[in-house]
Design a protein around this motif. Structure first.
Motif, PDB file in Angstrom:
ATOM      1  N   GLY A  98       0.810  -1.212   0.000  1.00 15.29           N
ATOM      2  CA  GLY A  98       0.000   0.000   0.000  1.00 15.29           C
ATOM      3  C   GLY A  98       0.845   1.264   0.000  1.00 15.29           C
ATOM      4  N   PHE A  99       1.903   1.292   0.826  1.00 11.45           N
ATOM      5  CA  PHE A  99       2.758   2.478   0.854  1.00 11.45           C
ATOM      6  C   PHE A  99       3.567   2.611  -0.425  1.00 11.45           C
ATOM      7  N   ALA A 100       3.926   1.480  -1.039  1.00 11.25           N
ATOM      8  CA  ALA A 100       4.584   1.544  -2.349  1.00 11.25           C
ATOM      9  C   ALA A 100       3.636   2.142  -3.386  1.00 11.25           C
ATOM     10  N   ILE A 101       2.353   1.801  -3.291  1.00 10.47           N
ATOM     11  CA  ILE A 101       1.344   2.371  -4.194  1.00 10.47           C
ATOM     12  C   ILE A 101       1.224   3.876  -3.981  1.00 10.47           C
ATOM     13  N   GLY A 118     -21.061  -3.615   6.413  1.00 13.80           N
ATOM     14  CA  GLY A 118     -19.943  -4.309   5.776  1.00 13.80           C
ATOM     15  C   GLY A 118     -18.818  -3.389   5.344  1.00 13.80           C
ATOM     16  N   GLN A 119     -18.814  -2.135   5.803  1.00 11.48           N
ATOM     17  CA  GLN A 119     -17.737  -1.208   5.475  1.00 11.48           C
ATOM     18  C   GLN A 119     -16.568  -1.399   6.435  1.00 11.48           C
ATOM     19  N   THR A 120     -15.366  -1.500   5.882  1.00  7.45           N
ATOM     20  CA  THR A 120     -14.165  -1.716   6.700  1.00  7.45           C
ATOM     21  C   THR A 120     -13.659  -0.390   7.262  1.00  7.45           C
ATOM     22  N   LEU A 121     -12.707  -0.482   8.187  1.00 10.23           N
ATOM     23  CA  LEU A 121     -12.065   0.698   8.762  1.00 10.23           C
ATOM     24  C   LEU A 121     -10.796   0.969   7.954  1.00 10.23           C
ATOM     25  N   PRO A 122     -10.769   2.032   7.145  1.00 12.29           N
ATOM     26  CA  PRO A 122      -9.653   2.263   6.217  1.00 12.29           C
ATOM     27  C   PRO A 122      -8.297   2.271   6.904  1.00 12.29           C
ATOM     28  N   LEU A 123      -7.352   1.548   6.307  1.00 10.12           N
ATOM     29  CA  LEU A 123      -5.957   1.447   6.740  1.00 10.12           C
ATOM     30  C   LEU A 123      -5.760   0.642   8.018  1.00 10.12           C
ATOM     31  N   SER A 171      -9.014  -3.409  -0.135  1.00  8.56           N
ATOM     32  CA  SER A 171      -9.503  -2.191   0.512  1.00  8.56           C
ATOM     33  C   SER A 171      -8.347  -1.286   0.921  1.00  8.56           C
ATOM     34  N   ILE A 172      -7.269  -1.876   1.421  1.00  2.00           N
ATOM     35  CA  ILE A 172      -6.089  -1.085   1.798  1.00  2.00           C
ATOM     36  C   ILE A 172      -5.466  -0.448   0.567  1.00  2.00           C
ATOM     37  N   TRP A 173      -5.325  -1.224  -0.497  1.00  2.00           N
ATOM     38  CA  TRP A 173      -4.646  -0.715  -1.696  1.00  2.00           C
ATOM     39  C   TRP A 173      -5.446   0.379  -2.379  1.00  2.00           C
ATOM     40  N   MET A 174      -6.772   0.238  -2.435  1.00  2.00           N
ATOM     41  CA  MET A 174      -7.580   1.279  -3.055  1.00  2.00           C
ATOM     42  C   MET A 174      -7.550   2.563  -2.225  1.00  2.00           C
ATOM     43  N   ALA A 191      -6.123   6.332  -3.479  1.00  4.00           N
ATOM     44  CA  ALA A 191      -6.783   7.613  -3.221  1.00  4.00           C
ATOM     45  C   ALA A 191      -5.853   8.567  -2.483  1.00  4.00           C
ATOM     46  N   LEU A 192      -5.140   8.063  -1.475  1.00  4.67           N
ATOM     47  CA  LEU A 192      -4.209   8.906  -0.720  1.00  4.67           C
ATOM     48  C   LEU A 192      -3.054   9.368  -1.598  1.00  4.67           C
ATOM     49  N   GLY A 193      -2.583   8.495  -2.480  1.00  3.58           N
ATOM     50  CA  GLY A 193      -1.510   8.883  -3.395  1.00  3.58           C
ATOM     51  C   GLY A 193      -1.933  10.022  -4.309  1.00  3.58           C
ATOM     52  N   ILE A 194      -3.169   9.979  -4.793  1.00  3.74           N
ATOM     53  CA  ILE A 194      -3.676  11.054  -5.648  1.00  3.74           C
ATOM     54  C   ILE A 194      -3.749  12.356  -4.863  1.00  3.74           C
TER      55      ILE A 194
END
Length: 438
Positions: free
Chosen positions: A60-63, A348-353, A360-363, A367-370
């Motif tokens: 995720g951080f590489a993304i 069914g919504q997860t807690l981001p990160l 879910s983490i990668w998406m 968004a954070l990268g953008i």
């Protein structure tokens, strides 16, 4: 390490909050994965789940690092091309998608040759929000008509939601709400927004009526689940979702102020989704009210930085992109927490990160990268402006010095003196290089 930190451009505060949330996630995931480790006559060893989560976070951080290097205005064209591709993926997911953990919803697809599952609706969310931001920024200078916007903006939105709604109502509802919010911020005519909301409600009612007319159709098999969850939320009728909520409330009540301590949760052994959908309940049980408020505060501070980043963005598209892909992260976190304390029905919504789960983490990281890419552009523009101002200041000082020396030389000539230290045609004079003299 210092070199790596120097390569991280953009808003350092956002980087910090994201890193804190990611680092904090390891202990809850490591602890809450015990029920998964015991499932299917397992050994109970959660180390494998911790290493898997570590891999997801590292990727995720590489993304984030890779995406924030891409100029954010490239995503204008990418969203237009990617949206039809997303529709194909969503249609394939709806027809032949993978079912996980016994759910009656096809939300995932198996990625060939890699062996990982991917939730396509998370990608669709990002692409659609960028697409809407693109439309709003493009049409800002021209009058918007309802007929044109209906085909250019809302038709793609409703097509996307049509593919997501049968399998994932909560994501479709959140996506529609975020699109409406973005159009409101983008100054889309308010009267048109009212019409669109009415059309959305009418479309949902039509979908539910069709499910009643064709109760055995696979396409409508989630409607019963929606009704059941809403009924459980408003009544005391026992059900599986009600069981999860009860265990989550027991976990929160057991945590008290300081919590039971890291890894000492009891309800993690009873909550089926303790490491994903209900991980916030485990956090409060182990870290108490202090830990729960701290996590909430991190998300709210991140939300505040998103507002700051949107305000500082040097283009309308940049402002709308930050709002469009940033705000849903925080709203999703708030929904997850609200479900855990029974302020909302099970979604069914997860807690981001923080919740476990690769896609879910990668998406979220895309968004954070953008967003960080938008703030990076702000820094580059500010640096260019500062450099230009420094060059202009240096040139101004050199011109002032030149004028002063010429005035001194002229005064010396009028006084009948010969200035030995200065000549207008002096080739060593630094202003000659600036003024093009040789």
């Amino acid at each position: 390490m210092k070199q790596l930190l120097n390569n991280l451009k953009g808003d350092k505060v956002i980087w910090t909050f994201v890193a804190l949330l990611a680092l904090f996630s390891f202990m809850p995931v490591f602890s809450a994965s015990s029920n998964l480790a015991y499932m299917g006559h397992g050994t109970g060893n959660t180390l494998g789940y911790l290493l898997k989560h570590l891999a997801h976070i590292c990727i995720g951080f590489a993304i984030i690092y890779w995406v924030h290097k891409v100029p954010y205005h490239y995503f204008r064209a990418i969203s237009k091309v990617a949206l039809p591709v997303v529709w194909i993926l969503l249609a394939y997911t709806l027809i032949k998608g993978t079912v996980i953990a016994g759910a009656n919803a096809s939300r995932w697809i198996q990625v060939p040759f890699i062996g990982i599952t991917f939730q396509t609706s998370t990608l669709a969310f990002i692409v659609l929000m960028i697409f809407v931001a693109r439309y709003l920024s493009k049409k800002r200078e021209t009058p918007v008509t309802f007929q044109n916007s209906l085909w250019e903006l809302w038709a793609p939105v409703f097509i996307t939601l049509m593919f997501i709604l049968p399998a994932n109502f909560s994501t479709a509802a959140l996506m529609f709400a975020m699109v409406v919010m973005l159009t409101f911020i983008g100054k889309y005519p308010l009267k048109y927004i009212g019409f669109i909301i009415g059309m959305g409600v009418a479309a949902l009612m039509l979908f539910i009526l069709m499910s009643k007319a064709f109760p055995d159709a696979k396409f409508f098999n989630r409607v019963h689940t929606w009704e059941s969850r809403l009924e459980n939320f408003t009544t005391d009728k026992p059900d599986e979702d009600d069981y999860q909520i009860e265990k989550a409330k027991i976990a929160i009540a057991s945590g008290g102020i300081q919590g039971l301590g890291p890894g000492k949760s009891v309800q993690k052994n009873f909550l089926p989704q303790s490491s994903s959908d209900f991980i916030y309940a485990i956090i409060v049980e182990e870290y108490g009210l202090i830990g729960g408020i701290t996590v909430l505060a991190l998300y709210m501070l991140l939300f505040f930085r998103f507002i700051v980043a949107a305000h500082k963005a040097n283009s309308l598209f940049g402002k709308l992109v930050v709002v469009g892909v940033g705000f849903p992260i925080v709203f999703q976190a708030l929904i997850n927490m609200a479900v855990a304390v029974e302020l909302l029905p099970v979604t069914g919504q997860t807690l981001p990160l923080i919740s476990s789960g690769g896609s879910s983490i990668w998406m979220t990281c895309i968004a954070l990268g953008i967003i960080i890419g938008v703030t990076k552009k702000e820094e580059e523009v500010a640096a260019e402006k500062e450099e230009k101002e420094q060059r202009e200041e240096t040139l101004r000082r050199m011109i002032d010095a030149q004028i002063k020396r010429e005035e001194e030389a002229e005064a010396a000539l009028l006084a009948g003196e010969t200035p030995e230290s200065y000549s207008i045609e002096d080739k060593t004079n630094p202003m000659n290089a600036v003024l093009g003299k040789t």
